[in-house]
Scaffold this motif. Structure first.
Motif, mmCIF file in Angstrom:
data_model
loop_
_atom_site.group_PDB
_atom_site.id
_atom_site.type_symbol
_atom_site.label_atom_id
_atom_site.label_comp_id
_atom_site.label_asym_id
_atom_site.label_seq_id
_atom_site.Cartn_x
_atom_site.Cartn_y
_atom_site.Cartn_z
ATOM 1 N N HIS A 193 0.821 -1.221 0.000
ATOM 2 C CA HIS A 193 0.000 0.000 0.000
ATOM 3 C C HIS A 193 0.851 1.266 0.000
ATOM 4 C CE1 HIS A 193 -3.624 -2.341 0.638
ATOM 5 N NE2 HIS A 193 -3.023 -2.971 1.641
ATOM 6 N N SER A 194 2.158 1.124 -0.010
ATOM 7 C CA SER A 194 3.050 2.287 -0.012
ATOM 8 C C SER A 194 4.091 2.128 -1.106
ATOM 9 C CB SER A 194 3.740 2.426 1.356
ATOM 10 O OG SER A 194 4.713 3.439 1.337
ATOM 11 N N ASN A 195 4.584 3.260 -1.592
ATOM 12 C CA ASN A 195 5.618 3.247 -2.614
ATOM 13 C C ASN A 195 7.016 3.092 -2.028
ATOM 14 O OD1 ASN A 195 4.042 3.936 -5.156
ATOM 15 N ND2 ASN A 195 3.448 5.634 -3.831
ATOM 16 N N LEU A 196 7.147 3.220 -0.716
ATOM 17 C CA LEU A 196 8.456 3.128 -0.066
ATOM 18 C C LEU A 196 8.752 1.686 0.288
ATOM 19 C CD1 LEU A 196 8.165 6.175 2.368
ATOM 20 C CD2 LEU A 196 9.181 6.116 0.083
ATOM 21 N N ASN A 197 9.998 1.263 0.062
ATOM 22 C CA ASN A 197 10.373 -0.096 0.442
ATOM 23 C C ASN A 197 10.629 -0.177 1.940
ATOM 24 O OD1 ASN A 197 13.251 0.390 1.028
ATOM 25 N ND2 ASN A 197 13.446 0.716 -1.189
ATOM 26 N N HIS A 198 10.790 -1.381 2.450
ATOM 27 C CA HIS A 198 10.909 -1.583 3.881
ATOM 28 C C HIS A 198 12.177 -0.962 4.457
ATOM 29 C CE1 HIS A 198 8.157 -5.388 3.515
ATOM 30 N NE2 HIS A 198 7.562 -4.262 3.136
ATOM 31 N N GLY A 199 13.251 -0.948 3.682
ATOM 32 C CA GLY A 199 14.486 -0.325 4.153
ATOM 33 C C GLY A 199 14.324 1.161 4.389
ATOM 34 N N LEU A 200 13.568 1.819 3.515
ATOM 35 C CA LEU A 200 13.328 3.250 3.703
ATOM 36 C C LEU A 200 12.431 3.500 4.903
ATOM 37 C CD1 LEU A 200 12.882 4.362 -0.022
ATOM 38 C CD2 LEU A 200 14.926 4.440 1.393
ATOM 39 N N TYR A 201 11.473 2.622 5.148
ATOM 40 C CA TYR A 201 10.661 2.728 6.362
ATOM 41 C C TYR A 201 11.526 2.566 7.606
ATOM 42 C CZ TYR A 201 5.851 3.171 4.737
ATOM 43 O OH TYR A 201 4.674 3.663 4.219
ATOM 44 N N ALA A 202 12.525 1.704 7.529
ATOM 45 C CA ALA A 202 13.449 1.534 8.661
ATOM 46 C C ALA A 202 14.210 2.825 8.939
ATOM 47 C CB ALA A 202 14.418 0.391 8.379
ATOM 48 N N VAL A 203 14.622 3.503 7.875
ATOM 49 C CA VAL A 203 15.318 4.782 8.049
ATOM 50 C C VAL A 203 14.395 5.802 8.708
ATOM 51 C CG1 VAL A 203 16.432 6.700 6.848
ATOM 52 C CG2 VAL A 203 16.841 4.355 6.088
ATOM 53 N N LEU A 204 13.162 5.892 8.231
ATOM 54 C CA LEU A 204 12.215 6.844 8.811
ATOM 55 C C LEU A 204 11.865 6.464 10.246
ATOM 56 C CD1 LEU A 204 9.807 7.340 5.764
ATOM 57 C CD2 LEU A 204 11.576 8.901 6.582
ATOM 58 N N GLY A 205 11.775 5.168 10.534
ATOM 59 C CA GLY A 205 11.522 4.729 11.905
ATOM 60 C C GLY A 205 12.649 5.099 12.838
ATOM 61 N N ALA A 206 13.893 4.934 12.369
ATOM 62 C CA ALA A 206 15.041 5.335 13.186
ATOM 63 C C ALA A 206 15.011 6.833 13.456
ATOM 64 C CB ALA A 206 16.341 4.942 12.483
ATOM 65 N N ALA A 207 14.664 7.611 12.427
ATOM 66 C CA ALA A 207 14.580 9.064 12.604
ATOM 67 C C ALA A 207 13.498 9.435 13.611
ATOM 68 C CB ALA A 207 14.313 9.734 11.259
ATOM 69 N N SER A 208 12.333 8.778 13.530
ATOM 70 C CA SER A 208 11.232 9.125 14.440
ATOM 71 C C SER A 208 11.574 8.758 15.878
ATOM 72 C CB SER A 208 9.952 8.410 14.005
ATOM 73 O OG SER A 208 10.053 7.010 14.216
ATOM 74 N N PHE A 209 12.223 7.622 16.084
ATOM 75 C CA PHE A 209 12.568 7.220 17.455
ATOM 76 C C PHE A 209 13.663 8.114 18.027
ATOM 77 C CE2 PHE A 209 14.344 4.546 20.801
ATOM 78 C CZ PHE A 209 13.197 4.055 21.399
ATOM 79 N N LEU A 210 14.655 8.455 17.206
ATOM 80 C CA LEU A 210 15.695 9.381 17.655
ATOM 81 C C LEU A 210 15.096 10.739 17.993
ATOM 82 C CD1 LEU A 210 18.569 8.551 15.145
ATOM 83 C CD2 LEU A 210 18.681 8.285 17.620
ATOM 84 N N GLY A 211 14.200 11.231 17.146
ATOM 85 C CA GLY A 211 13.559 12.513 17.416
ATOM 86 C C GLY A 211 12.728 12.477 18.684
#
Length: 784
Positions: free
Chosen positions: A501-519
């Motif tokens: 349902h998303s155009n982003l692959n799982h690796g990119l979601y991992a990057v965004l997840g790391a950013a959100s948790f760090l923030g």
């Protein structure tokens, strides 16, 4: 000497202003700041207990006659030498920190890699019991070594080190935080702790390491250990040394993540309390040296001369994808990722704060309980890391795998563990690796079908729990890498749930997840954004990373403070925040200034000086002139405790109190009043004077700072705080609006701006503030 009438407000001021230029004099309980946390919770009714163990540094310079003469006599060549030496030291800081960062990664990669290879060989031979022992025993030994050397040699080296360095750059100098001994233990302990498979990082210790290197170079080495260089003893004030420590902290992040611009921005956004454009250029130069040096070492290691090094270590998680496009439909998912990341980050901070307070009660029992706690966490970690992969089912190797499957004898995405040939264990691929390799696996592209939902959820819960439990043991331990691992697993799990349902692959979601948790945990935005971009080499994700960081930080701020501020508060550091509390605008400086105030006359009796120094812990004393030097009492300046001790030590006395031709310049030079290295300050107890000398006099005029910062008693406390913090002051003199016989009313120090002190003096204000801010008011500051 003159003393103003006492008031009850003085109960906490004398103990607080335990200041000295050496950084350790007057530490009434030095052990309390050499613990991973303070040994007991401070009494809320007396801030003196929480601040009496630290000394303060400031950016203001004591401009006495010797300082002015020193700068007047400097020619063009000396000024060029001064500037050249600043840049030279920045070059040395970058060179040394970059080298330490490389050796740190080299050691961790080879020690941990050897351990994993031996364990994997045992697993291939189906010797599972021996495999567990070959994994857990080295972990225990490494943790035991790190905890023993830290607890016995340099307890202040425990933990991340970022809160201590941040407090130092704010003006708080805890005993021994930047010493040579701390530097050595930080390096050795960090290598051992990270290699032991504890879920701890090396970024925080690298920041502390860089600060130690910068501080030692700035003071010309360590006199205690015979490592001194006279040609480096060029910087004689707190401001220059503080600037070097700022450059060192930036170099630490640059060395940990090979992120020079991110390191620079980290120093600006998170570490430094005072910043100048000249410092920006020097810090940028320092991080550039680190980046160039690491690039050179990486090229050497690519030729195979670094053992197992190169498969991890100097991080570069290449998740670049030319087709990483996203559409408007992806934005709500990213917003949700940021909201949940902010909630998880604030929960992480809350739990870590509680766990640290529990560990505090254990650590205060002595060295043995500290070491036992560290070993217990190590055994628990080894059992979980070795046992949990057995819960995951084996998966067949993909036919289009980009690397060998299964991975045997090295890091990779496809760990065989207990599986049959041609199969791999996806959970072991994450758990049975160094943290760097685990992050690389999570960030990897074209691996959307590699991991199971259950494995990713187990890995997230394990990382979240172990990172909370591992920090706080008596060993160097960072929070950056564990937060990246935890956030990346959370983000990847969300990407797996979203699926097609998303155009982003799982690796990119991992990057965004790391950013959100760090923030959500660290509450940084600009520096984290750039660090992640430099780590992943993917500019296409810049708008999404910016968005997720802003959302997660905003959400998390509604619950608690950032993790480093919580740790500083638990350690009792009197940190001055950038913002002004609204109630401070309702108060004037006269409402919080403390008394009695110790005053010295311009020509003072030696016995009076000795008595005041022995009976108080103040660091600054106003100097006033009265008859016959002035018709009315006037404020001449401010003299520091260390300078008074220097006068007494050299016995520059006068037989009578009458003014004479000053020959101070024949007895002293600017070097005598220069900033000492850590631990080198003289103490009043070491000064021995005869009864005859005690009856003599000393002229304080040449040694006093004749231009101290002053404010009128009616100035609002909010304005005074802004002045105090922005200029980097240690003392702010308060003068009366209408003269009442004394030219100075009192001295404001850092203690007078602490919310605990202000609210203790104004309980009605405290109760009204609690009603207004009940949701966001930290429990530790709740009015009593």
């Amino acid at each position: 000497m003159k003393t103003q009438p006492p008031t009850e407000k003085m109960a906490t001021a004398a103990a607080f202003e335990n200041l000295n230029t050496a950084g350790v004099e007057g530490a009434q309980d030095p052990e309390s700041l050499t613990e991973p946390l303070l040994s007991h919770q401070r009494s809320r009714s007396s801030i003196s207990n929480s601040t009496s163990q630290v000394a303060l540094v400031g950016a203001d310079i004591a401009e006495n006659d010797f300082f002015k003469e020193d700068w007047r006599t400097r020619g063009r060549n000396q000024m060029i030498q001064y500037i050249f030496m600043k840049w030279s030291l920045c070059f040395l800081i970058g060179l040394i920190v970059g080298l330490i960062g490389f050796l740190n990664n080299l050691a961790v990669e080879n020690i941990a890699g050897t351990k994993f290879v031996v364990t994997s060989n045992m697993m291939l031979a189906n010797k599972f019991g021996m495999a567990f022992l070959s994994f857990s025993i080295p972990n225990l030994v490494l943790t035991l070594f790190a905890s023993i050397v830290t607890a016995t040699v340099a307890p202040v080296a425990a933990g991340s080190g970022i809160p201590e360095v941040k407090a130092y750059l704010n003006g708080v100098d805890a005993p021994g935080i930047l010493s040579f001994r701390t530097l050595v233990i930080k390096i050795i302990g960090s290598i051992s702790a990270v290699s032991s498979s504890l879920l701890v990082g090396k970024a925080g210790p690298m920041v502390h390491t860089g600060a130690c290197v910068a501080s030692l170079l700035g003071q010309g080495g360590s006199k205690k250990y015979g490592l001194t260089w006279k040609w480096l003893r060029f910087f004689k004030n707190d401001r220059d040394r503080r600037d070097f420590v700022t450059c060192g902290s930036a170099a630490g992040i640059a060395a940990a993540f090979r992120a020079p611009v991110g390191g620079l921005l980290f120093a600006i956004e998170e570490m430094a309390s005072w910043w100048r454009s000249a410092l920006l250029w020097r810090a940028f130069f320092t991080t550039a040296i680190v980046a160039i040096l690491l690039r050179a070492f990486i090229d050497i290691c690519k030729s195979g001369k670094c053992g197992l090094f190169g498969t991890g270590g100097l991080i570069m998680y290449d998740v670049y994808s030319a087709d990483a496009s996203y559409h408007l439909a992806d934005v709500p998912l990213v917003l949700l990722l940021g909201v949940v990341g902010g909630i998880l980050g604030s929960l992480y901070n809350f739990l870590l704060d509680k766990v640290l307070r529990i560990y505090n009660f254990i650590n205060e029992k002595g060295i043995a309980p500290k070491i036992f706690l560290a070993c217990t966490i190590s055994i628990l970690t080894s059992c979980l890391l070795f046992g949990l992969p057995w819960l995951a089912s084996c998966r067949p190797c993909p036919s289009d795998a980009s690397e060998a499957c299964p991975t045997i004898g090295r890091s990779g995405n496809y760990k065989k563990f207990q599986c049959a040939p041609g199969y791999y264990n996806d959970l072991a691929s994450l758990i049975f690796n160094t943290n760097d390799d685990a992050i690389r696996n999570l960030f990897s592209k074209d691996t959307d079908k590699e991991f199971q939902h259950s494995s990713m959820l187990i890995f997230f819960v394990t990382c979240f729990s172990l990172s909370v439990l591992s920090y706080g043991i008596v060993a160097p331990a960072g929070l950056f890498v564990p937060a990246i691992v935890t956030g990346a697993s959370y983000g990847r799990f969300v990407g797996m749930l979203v699926g097609s349902h998303s155009n982003l692959n799982h690796g990119l979601y991992a990057v965004l997840g790391a950013a959100s948790f760090l923030g959500g945990s660290m509450r940084m935005t600009v520096s984290l954004c750039v660090i992640i971009l430099e780590l992943t080499n993917n500019l296409l994700l810049l708008p999404m990373i910016m968005l997720v960081l802003l959302i997660s930080k905003t959400v998390a701020d509604a619950f608690n403070g950032n993790i480093y501020d919580l740790i500083m508060k638990a350690k009792g550091f009197p940190y001055l925040e950038t913002h002004v509390e609204p109630y401070m605008r309702q108060l004037t400086v006269g409402d919080v200034v403390t008394a009695p105030l110790q005053l010295f006359h311009g020509i003072e009796k030696v016995g009076n000086v000795v008595h005041v120094l022995r009976t108080t812990r103040h660091n600054g004393f106003p100097v006033i002139d009265e008859n016959p030097l002035s018709e009315t009492p006037v404020l001449y300046g401010l003299i520091l405790r260390a300078h008074l001790i220097t006068l007494l030590k050299k016995k520059a006395f006068l037989p009578t109190p009458n003014p004479t031709v000053n020959d101070a310049f024949s007895q002293f030079s600017a070097v005598d009043f220069a900033k000492r290295g850590s631990g080198n300050g003289d103490k009043i107890e070491d000064i021995k004077l005869s009864e005859e000398e005690m009856e003599m006099y000393v002229d304080l005029h040449p040694f006093a700072n004749a231009s101290p910062y002053t404010v009128v008693e009616t100035m609002s406390l909010a304005k005074a705080l802004i002045l105090f913090r922005e200029v980097g002051l240690r003392h702010l003199l308060v003068i009366p609006k209408i003269s009442n016989g004394s030219p100075v009313m009192g001295i404001l120090t850092r203690h007078d701006f602490m919310p605990e002190h202000i609210l203790a003096l104004n309980p009605l204000l405290a109760r009204s503030r609690w009603k207004r801010l009940r949701i966001r008011f930290p429990p530790s500051l709740k009015p009593f």
